[in-house]
Write an enzyme that holds these catalytic residues in place. Structure first.
Site, PDB file in Angstrom:
ATOM      1  N   HIS A  95     -67.209  27.597 -57.439  1.00 45.12           N
ATOM      2  CA  HIS A  95     -66.340  28.724 -57.096  1.00 45.12           C
ATOM      3  C   HIS A  95     -66.461  29.767 -58.216  1.00 45.12           C
ATOM      4  CE1 HIS A  95     -63.404  30.953 -55.041  1.00 45.12           C
ATOM      5  NE2 HIS A  95     -62.331  30.198 -55.181  1.00 45.12           N
ATOM      6  N   GLN A 103     -63.765  32.521 -58.863  1.00 46.27           N
ATOM      7  CA  GLN A 103     -62.555  32.027 -59.513  1.00 46.27           C
ATOM      8  C   GLN A 103     -62.765  31.954 -61.024  1.00 46.27           C
ATOM      9  OE1 GLN A 103     -59.745  30.999 -57.465  1.00 46.27           O
ATOM     10  NE2 GLN A 103     -58.746  31.350 -59.426  1.00 46.27           N
ATOM     11  N   CYS A 135     -56.155  27.578 -59.830  1.00 47.24           N
ATOM     12  CA  CYS A 135     -56.854  28.510 -58.940  1.00 47.24           C
ATOM     13  C   CYS A 135     -55.988  28.929 -57.749  1.00 47.24           C
ATOM     14  CB  CYS A 135     -58.142  27.864 -58.447  1.00 47.24           C
ATOM     15  SG  CYS A 135     -57.881  26.234 -57.708  1.00 47.24           S
TER      16      CYS A 135
HETATM   17  N1   CP Z   1     -58.271  30.379 -55.125  1.00 49.01           N
HETATM   18  C1   CP Z   1     -58.752  30.638 -53.903  1.00 49.01           C
HETATM   19  O1   CP Z   1     -59.958  30.740 -53.686  1.00 49.01           O
HETATM   20  O2   CP Z   1     -57.806  30.819 -52.953  1.00 49.01           O
HETATM   21  P1   CP Z   1     -58.057  30.858 -51.362  1.00 49.01           P
HETATM   22  O3   CP Z   1     -58.570  29.491 -50.981  1.00 49.01           O
HETATM   23  O4   CP Z   1     -56.720  31.161 -50.779  1.00 49.01           O
HETATM   24  O5   CP Z   1     -59.057  31.903 -51.069  1.00 49.01           O
HETATM   25  N1  NVA Z   2     -60.869  22.747 -55.059  1.00 48.57           N
HETATM   26  C1  NVA Z   2     -60.157  23.527 -54.082  1.00 48.57           C
HETATM   27  C2  NVA Z   2     -60.093  24.964 -54.513  1.00 48.57           C
HETATM   28  C3  NVA Z   2     -59.380  25.886 -53.584  1.00 48.57           C
HETATM   29  C4  NVA Z   2     -59.432  27.317 -54.040  1.00 48.57           C
HETATM   30  C5  NVA Z   2     -60.820  23.384 -52.732  1.00 48.57           C
HETATM   31  O1  NVA Z   2     -62.049  23.374 -52.681  1.00 48.57           O
HETATM   32  O2  NVA Z   2     -60.119  23.246 -51.740  1.00 48.57           O
END
Ligand code: CP
Ligand code: NVA
Length: 305
Positions: A130, A133, A264
């Protein structure tokens, strides 16, 4: 010239990351619609195989503020890999729009999209990474602890968010520790790769199951949900595995007094983090959520410059 994507952050140099973070700070200060923006007359497509609040809203807003137009394509309507192949989705979008932002389960889906088109592709979260993030976290750190090399302890599941924060730390020379139960460490190959990068950046990468030890010198404690999107069936098993890894007031008391906390989001209050900590002054999670907008605008400008 080879087109540039944002897939994991591994492909970005420390200088490039620094440039994106500086630009994000400038864009935040000059918040507004830019009629001559990087996306003037251009269209970005957002494809989400998983739910989203922050990522979708911040990307749509970012594209709008950069003068472009955003089309949100839920997976049900695209049927990527079902209605037609991932490669064919990319080949078609390549001829019509200018940018793809994609949130996929398999990271491989994202890399297949990226390698089948000539337009930039941005990772909006995969099971592996990610990066947006991590960049928003980097911007927020610069706001609260500018120009410092910090001790960052990630508590909990070593998957996508953890992995990208580890890459950011390795690139920028921070000291990163993952604290979590056996079996939920970051992938060994990623740990190794980050360790090699840290050896040249002045950072440090480590992993432990000893939470108390890991937070003793932490300037920043970061956490994420115990069961990520797609892992719902494992939620009970994971609750058991992670139950002694909650970020709560007792844990914060073991960290230095000025330690900050982030997440996050979305948070599962009372699981990986208590409301007491999430709602405390020490928490920068909401500032980080806001910075998703600014840092993604900076990434887009970078990709189109
Ligand atoms: N932190 C994040 O990516 O949030 P969402 O899953 O709501 O996009
Ligand atoms: N680790 C989590 C992050 C969400 C923003 C997921 O992948 O669901």
């Amino acid at each position: 010239m080879k087109k540039k994507d944002l897939l994991t952050l591994f492909e970005y140099s420390a200088e490039e990351i620094g440039g994106v973070l500086n630009l994000a700070a400038k864009l935040k200060e000059a918040r507004g619609i830019s009629e001559n923006g990087a996306l003037c007359g251009k269209t970005g497509v957002l494809i989400f195989e998983k739910p989203s609040l922050r990522t979708r809203v911040s990307f749509e807003t970012a594209i709008y503020e950069l003068g472009g137009h955003a089309i949100n394509l839920p997976q049900e309507s695209v049927g990527m890999g079902k209605r037609e192949s991932v490669e064919d989705v990319a080949r078609n979008l390549d001829r019509i729009v200018h940018l793809i932002v994609a949130r996929t389960f398999a990271h491989d889906t994202l890399t297949r999209l990226a390698s089948s088109c000539s337009i930039p592709v941005i990772n909006a979260l995969t099971d592996l990474a990610h990066p947006c993030q991590a960049l928003a976290f980097g911007q927020t750190l610069e706001e609260v602890r500018p120009n410092e090399k910090l001790n960052i302890t990630f508590v909990g599941d070593g998957n996508n968010v953890c992995a990208s924060i580890m890459v950011l730390c390795a690139k920028l020379g921070h000291r990163f520790t993952h604290a979590g139960p056996k079996g939920y460490e970051p992938r060994a190959d990623l740990l190794r790769k980050c360790d090699e990068i840290a050896a040249t950046s002045g950072g440090d990468i480590s992993q432990t199951a000893d939470l108390g030890e890991a937070v003793k010198r932490a300037d920043v404690i970061y956490t994420d949900v115990w069961a990520s999107m797609g892992q719902e069936a494992e939620a009970e098993k994971r609750k058991q595995a992670f139950k002694s890894y909650q970020v709560n007031a007792e844990l914060m008391a073991k960290a230095p007094q000025n330690a900050i906390v982030s997440h996050c989001l979305p948070a599962h209050r009372g699981e990986e983090i208590t409301s007491e900590v999430l709602d405390s002054e020490a928490c920068i999670a909401y500032a980080e959520a806001e910075n998703r907008l600014h840092v993604q605008k900076a990434v887009i400008v970078h990709l189109f410059s």
